[in-house]
Design a protein around this motif. Structure first.
Motif, PDB file in Angstrom:
ATOM      1  N   GLU A  13       0.806  -1.222   0.000  1.00 45.29           N
ATOM      2  CA  GLU A  13       0.000   0.000   0.000  1.00 45.29           C
ATOM      3  C   GLU A  13       0.839   1.272   0.000  1.00 45.29           C
ATOM      4  OE1 GLU A  13      -0.009  -2.486   2.268  1.00 45.29           O
ATOM      5  OE2 GLU A  13      -1.912  -2.522   3.368  1.00 45.29           O
ATOM      6  N   THR A  14       1.987   1.218   0.651  1.00 42.42           N
ATOM      7  CA  THR A  14       2.803   2.418   0.821  1.00 42.42           C
ATOM      8  C   THR A  14       3.880   2.584  -0.247  1.00 42.42           C
ATOM      9  OG1 THR A  14       3.969   1.112   2.499  1.00 42.42           O
ATOM     10  CG2 THR A  14       2.415   2.773   3.275  1.00 42.42           C
ATOM     11  N   GLY A  15       3.856   1.742  -1.269  1.00 42.30           N
ATOM     12  CA  GLY A  15       4.702   1.977  -2.432  1.00 42.30           C
ATOM     13  C   GLY A  15       5.941   1.134  -2.585  1.00 42.30           C
ATOM     14  N   GLU A  16       6.428   0.489  -1.504  1.00 37.47           N
ATOM     15  CA  GLU A  16       7.646  -0.300  -1.647  1.00 37.47           C
ATOM     16  C   GLU A  16       7.329  -1.674  -2.245  1.00 37.47           C
ATOM     17  OE1 GLU A  16       6.520  -0.794   2.800  1.00 37.47           O
ATOM     18  OE2 GLU A  16       6.405   0.760   1.253  1.00 37.47           O
ATOM     19  N   ALA A  17       8.368  -2.308  -2.803  1.00 43.31           N
ATOM     20  CA  ALA A  17       8.194  -3.602  -3.461  1.00 43.31           C
ATOM     21  C   ALA A  17       7.669  -4.649  -2.486  1.00 43.31           C
ATOM     22  CB  ALA A  17       9.521  -4.071  -4.054  1.00 43.31           C
ATOM     23  N   TYR A  18       6.764  -5.490  -2.984  1.00 44.00           N
ATOM     24  CA  TYR A  18       6.284  -6.621  -2.197  1.00 44.00           C
ATOM     25  C   TYR A  18       7.342  -7.720  -2.236  1.00 44.00           C
ATOM     26  CZ  TYR A  18       3.641 -10.803  -0.925  1.00 44.00           C
ATOM     27  OH  TYR A  18       3.231 -11.971  -0.329  1.00 44.00           O
ATOM     28  N   GLN A  19       8.020  -7.908  -1.103  1.00 50.08           N
ATOM     29  CA  GLN A  19       9.014  -8.972  -0.951  1.00 50.08           C
ATOM     30  C   GLN A  19       8.841  -9.557   0.454  1.00 50.08           C
ATOM     31  OE1 GLN A  19      12.536  -6.450  -2.501  1.00 50.08           O
ATOM     32  NE2 GLN A  19      13.125  -8.547  -3.046  1.00 50.08           N
ATOM     33  N   PRO A  20       8.133 -10.667   0.572  1.00 54.06           N
ATOM     34  CA  PRO A  20       7.822 -11.225   1.894  1.00 54.06           C
ATOM     35  C   PRO A  20       9.080 -11.544   2.695  1.00 54.06           C
ATOM     36  CG  PRO A  20       6.557 -12.317   0.177  1.00 54.06           C
ATOM     37  CD  PRO A  20       7.572 -11.477  -0.515  1.00 54.06           C
ATOM     38  N   PRO A  74      -7.051   7.630  10.852  1.00 58.03           N
ATOM     39  CA  PRO A  74      -6.984   7.227  12.262  1.00 58.03           C
ATOM     40  C   PRO A  74      -8.037   6.181  12.634  1.00 58.03           C
ATOM     41  CG  PRO A  74      -6.819   9.610  12.051  1.00 58.03           C
ATOM     42  CD  PRO A  74      -7.196   9.089  10.699  1.00 58.03           C
ATOM     43  N   GLU A  75      -9.147   6.189  11.895  1.00 61.59           N
ATOM     44  CA  GLU A  75     -10.212   5.224  12.167  1.00 61.59           C
ATOM     45  C   GLU A  75      -9.846   3.825  11.682  1.00 61.59           C
ATOM     46  OE1 GLU A  75     -13.153   6.037  13.703  1.00 61.59           O
ATOM     47  OE2 GLU A  75     -12.342   8.035  14.036  1.00 61.59           O
ATOM     48  N   ASN A  76      -8.931   3.782  10.712  1.00 61.49           N
ATOM     49  CA  ASN A  76      -8.538   2.502  10.117  1.00 61.49           C
ATOM     50  C   ASN A  76      -7.025   2.507   9.869  1.00 61.49           C
ATOM     51  OD1 ASN A  76      -8.732  -0.049   8.942  1.00 61.49           O
ATOM     52  ND2 ASN A  76      -9.154   0.800   6.914  1.00 61.49           N
ATOM     53  N   PRO A  77      -6.209   2.382  10.927  1.00 64.71           N
ATOM     54  CA  PRO A  77      -4.747   2.474  10.795  1.00 64.71           C
ATOM     55  C   PRO A  77      -4.180   1.360   9.911  1.00 64.71           C
ATOM     56  CG  PRO A  77      -5.344   1.657  12.964  1.00 64.71           C
ATOM     57  CD  PRO A  77      -6.622   2.097  12.314  1.00 64.71           C
ATOM     58  N   LEU A  78      -3.051   1.651   9.300  1.00 64.02           N
ATOM     59  CA  LEU A  78      -2.413   0.717   8.382  1.00 64.02           C
ATOM     60  C   LEU A  78      -1.755  -0.432   9.140  1.00 64.02           C
ATOM     61  CD1 LEU A  78      -1.485   0.169   5.413  1.00 64.02           C
ATOM     62  CD2 LEU A  78       0.606   1.402   6.007  1.00 64.02           C
ATOM     63  N   ARG A  79      -2.098  -1.655   8.778  1.00 62.52           N
ATOM     64  CA  ARG A  79      -1.423  -2.816   9.362  1.00 62.52           C
ATOM     65  C   ARG A  79      -0.109  -3.040   8.634  1.00 62.52           C
ATOM     66  NH1 ARG A  79      -3.953  -8.866   9.579  1.00 62.52           N
ATOM     67  NH2 ARG A  79      -3.387  -8.822   7.376  1.00 62.52           N
ATOM     68  N   ILE A  80       0.997  -3.118   9.385  1.00 64.18           N
ATOM     69  CA  ILE A  80       2.313  -3.240   8.758  1.00 64.18           C
ATOM     70  C   ILE A  80       2.935  -4.621   8.919  1.00 64.18           C
ATOM     71  CG2 ILE A  80       2.893  -0.796   8.811  1.00 64.18           C
ATOM     72  CD1 ILE A  80       4.366  -1.262  11.433  1.00 64.18           C
ATOM     73  N   ALA A  81       2.407  -5.440   9.836  1.00 64.21           N
ATOM     74  CA  ALA A  81       2.998  -6.759  10.066  1.00 64.21           C
ATOM     75  C   ALA A  81       2.045  -7.598  10.911  1.00 64.21           C
ATOM     76  CB  ALA A  81       4.345  -6.632  10.777  1.00 64.21           C
ATOM     77  N   THR A  82       2.353  -8.883  10.980  1.00 66.30           N
ATOM     78  CA  THR A  82       1.628  -9.778  11.889  1.00 66.30           C
ATOM     79  C   THR A  82       2.633 -10.595  12.680  1.00 66.30           C
ATOM     80  OG1 THR A  82       1.451 -11.539  10.227  1.00 66.30           O
ATOM     81  CG2 THR A  82      -0.369  -9.962  10.354  1.00 66.30           C
ATOM     82  N   ILE A  83       2.185 -11.104  13.817  1.00 66.12           N
ATOM     83  CA  ILE A  83       3.029 -11.926  14.684  1.00 66.12           C
ATOM     84  C   ILE A  83       2.280 -13.199  15.048  1.00 66.12           C
ATOM     85  CG2 ILE A  83       3.845 -12.115  17.074  1.00 66.12           C
ATOM     86  CD1 ILE A  83       4.899  -9.301  16.895  1.00 66.12           C
ATOM     87  N   ILE A  84       2.997 -14.320  15.003  1.00 70.49           N
ATOM     88  CA  ILE A  84       2.468 -15.583  15.511  1.00 70.49           C
ATOM     89  C   ILE A  84       3.561 -16.239  16.358  1.00 70.49           C
ATOM     90  CG2 ILE A  84       0.856 -15.987  13.606  1.00 70.49           C
ATOM     91  CD1 ILE A  84       2.895 -17.983  12.466  1.00 70.49           C
ATOM     92  N   ILE A  85       3.155 -17.129  17.257  1.00 73.57           N
ATOM     93  CA  ILE A  85       4.100 -17.874  18.094  1.00 73.57           C
ATOM     94  C   ILE A  85       3.872 -19.371  17.875  1.00 73.57           C
ATOM     95  CG2 ILE A  85       4.776 -18.440  20.462  1.00 73.57           C
ATOM     96  CD1 ILE A  85       4.063 -15.597  21.255  1.00 73.57           C
TER      97      ILE A  85
END
Length: 257
Positions: A13-20, A74-85
């Motif tokens: 969304e913010t313009g940088e290349a999609y590289q997981p 502000p009502e819908n902030p951008l998700r930048i990552a997820t975490i799992i354990i």
């Protein structure tokens, strides 16, 4: 080939290349981690387990040019990552190298290495076309045996060069050995997936500790993008020269532009 060169690659969304990229941590003190997470406003529990990380609150002081120009809601902030354990390992999953380079040092500051110790980062050395089939989850992306094989080969090659340099008959001979090694490495074809191993950074300043991580990823991102647009001769050496010039030539640059 020409038609491909006219096509843009997939971006987030913010313009940088999609590289997981997936960053793994050893979870040393689970109870303390839960207590710390409960105080962090950038993290929210996910339905089904884990957490989502949003660009807000604790992230506000981190410079991220493309996010600052991104239309925030502000009502819908951008998700930048997820975490799992899983099995005492915490995985930080991100869609771009840039987000990893910014979020990893921030987490180092927010969560003590005595609680959460960074171990490695697995990532993809390519960009994707807009209509290209994307891998389904990180389990499809990364082969543990292949990643370990690549890391072990890199260590073996480095130790071999180190041994040859230490036993060289002169400084000129040692320099020649090192130059040949770096030239060969810079022109190698990058593997589809690769691993970066973090070592001895627990007591270092995060901005210093993760500079090598940034340079490592930045070079590979540049190679992937330049080769996508037809610069087949562009190497890691070219990328390293460009990156180091930017980093040390004027420290006000945005990370992974």
């Amino acid at each position: 080939m020409f038609e491909r060169l006219q096509k843009p690659f997939l971006t987030v969304e913010t313009g940088e290349a999609y590289q997981p990229i997936r960053v793994a941590y050893d979870l040393l003190q689970p109870e303390k981690l839960n207590a710390i997470i409960s105080t962090l406003k950038l993290m929210e529990p996910k339905q089904g387990g884990g957490w989502s990380l949003f660009w807000r609150d604790e992230c506000d002081d981190v410079h991220f040019e493309s996010l600052e120009s991104y239309k925030k809601n502000p009502e819908n902030p951008l998700r930048i990552a997820t975490i799992i354990i899983k099995e005492n390992t915490l995985y930080l999953n991100l869609p771009s190298f840039k987000r990893a380079c910014l979020l990893v040092p921030l987490l180092h500051k927010l969560i003590s290495p005595e609680v959460l110790k960074i171990k490695k980062a697995d990532f993809i050395n390519k960009v994707f076309g807009l209509n290209e089939r994307l891998p389904h989850g990180f389990s499809e992306l990364f082969d543990e045996d292949e990643l370990e094989k690549i890391v072990n080969q890199r260590i073996h090659d480095y130790e071999d060069v180190q041994h040859r340099c230490e036993n060289a008959t002169s400084a000129d001979e040692a320099f020649k050995i090192l130059s040949e090694y770096t030239d060969t490495e810079s022109h190698k074809r990058l593997p589809y997936a690769e691993r970066y191993v973090f070592q001895g950074i627990e007591d270092m300043d995060p901005d210093v500790a993760y500079l090598g991580f940034y340079i490592f990823l930045r070079g590979r991102e540049l190679v992937a993008i330049r080769r996508w647009f037809g610069e087949t001769g562009y190497t890691l050496a070219d990328a390293a020269e460009e990156t180091i010039e930017q980093v040390f030539g004027g420290m006000h640059i945005d990370i992974i532009e």
